[in-house]
Design an enzyme around this catalytic site. Sequence first.
Site, PDB file in Angstrom:
ATOM      1  N   ASP A  70       0.855  -1.174  -0.088  1.00 20.76           N
ATOM      2  CA  ASP A  70       0.184  -0.052  -0.172  1.00 20.76           C
ATOM      3  C   ASP A  70       0.950   1.217   0.027  1.00 20.76           C
ATOM      4  OD1 ASP A  70      -2.086   1.866   0.828  1.00 20.76           O
ATOM      5  OD2 ASP A  70      -3.422  -0.085   1.010  1.00 20.76           O
ATOM      6  N   HIS A 104      -3.614   5.603   3.669  1.00 16.77           N
ATOM      7  CA  HIS A 104      -4.510   4.371   3.337  1.00 16.77           C
ATOM      8  C   HIS A 104      -4.061   3.354   3.996  1.00 16.77           C
ATOM      9  CE1 HIS A 104      -6.381   1.637   0.348  1.00 16.77           C
ATOM     10  NE2 HIS A 104      -7.340   2.494   0.727  1.00 16.77           N
ATOM     11  N   SER A 270     -11.306  -1.860  -0.044  1.00 21.04           N
ATOM     12  CA  SER A 270     -10.241  -1.852   0.660  1.00 21.04           C
ATOM     13  C   SER A 270     -10.375  -2.303   1.973  1.00 21.04           C
ATOM     14  CB  SER A 270      -9.562  -0.299   0.462  1.00 21.04           C
ATOM     15  OG  SER A 270      -9.398  -0.053  -0.607  1.00 21.04           O
TER      16      SER A 270
END
Length: 413
Positions: A70, A104, A270
């Site tokens: 990520d 994120h 996600s």
Amino acid sequence: MARWFAGARGRLRGGAALAVPVAGAVLWAGAAVPAGAVEDVERPWYLGALRAEDVWEVARGQGVTVAVIDSGVDASLPELRGRVLPGVDLTDGRSGAGVDATGHGTDMAALIAGSGAGGGIQGLAPEASILPVRLTESAGGVLSNGEARMAQAILAAVEGGARVINISRGGRDRGFGVPEVNAALAEAARRDVLVFASTGNEGEGGNASEFPASRPGVVGIGAVGPDAERAPFSTFGPQVALAAPGTDMPGHCEWPDASVLCVFPEGGTSSATAVASAAAALVWSAHPEWTKNQVLRALIETAQRPEGGDGRDQHTGFGMVRPDRVLLGGGAEPGEADVNPLFAEFEAVLAPPPSPSPSPSSSPSPERPPAPALAREPRPRAEPGRPWLLWGGAGAASLAVAATAVALSRRRS
């Protein structure tokens, strides 16, 4: 260029809704936030639905490493302290795997292994270890030779000792096999590593198949709500193997300010993928002797189907992961150790890695090149907007080339 998403969360943070602080939490004005959402930030609905408190009496993810491919993972957050291993930075900047400019990756790591300390996110597998593999530097960033870098990331995760790889992002599947990625996935299969990837948030739009969730060897994860029905935004199709909670998900509201949490009505695939990875970590923690095939089979056999559902469908796959059904009550039969319940055909043709016999005139050579000498560091997001512009480029044709590339180079989904 393939277009990559960071989760439906990006739509909210991008200004589509207004964040309003309430009693130490943040609610989205105009968004469908259920009553009691302030408490749900720290104890989201799915922890109760999955009987997390009871499960934690049996397993907490200890002994299992989950790689998070990520935007990096900020290990300084209270809920992640002591959970994050030195990672690998594959970005151009090489700032370190602990740098997260978008937040994120940090949110995904917290959903997996957060301890809840300091009022932070409570993860489903709070004693799992996180191996960050940093692949993106900024929202909307562009990386050259992206497919090759994804292959590098998968191989770096395998070499780093991950048993589970979490890929909470994706891009347009361009319809052809990417040899380097396919080779990396083959190596992960040989090394008994589970790979989960989000299927995308285009269920109300084009519903295009996403890469890498569409590749053989990757368990595609869709998002569901409390009724185990597909969340409207969740991309559907034959690539969906399982589903996991992806609505009303906790996350850090603004980044780099990590002091306030929000409930995101559309957490995205996600977040669902992170929950699925945590579920696998819990099962493996309780059954360390099982193979990845057995862990995956147990999750499939105990998955919660939507009401009236039977077998696999293109909306939630085999259903919502229920690790509590594996670890509490009757459990599940692990079945054959060497037969993958999803990718038996893909794995049946995988040749073992070459193991050359040493000759009198030469010393033995390793089966693979050594682990990549890449930037490794812990620590410190701009909102990961949607879509992400990420990948381009093509790949080589064999595992040896892919592994050598690793040695040489480097949300809501």
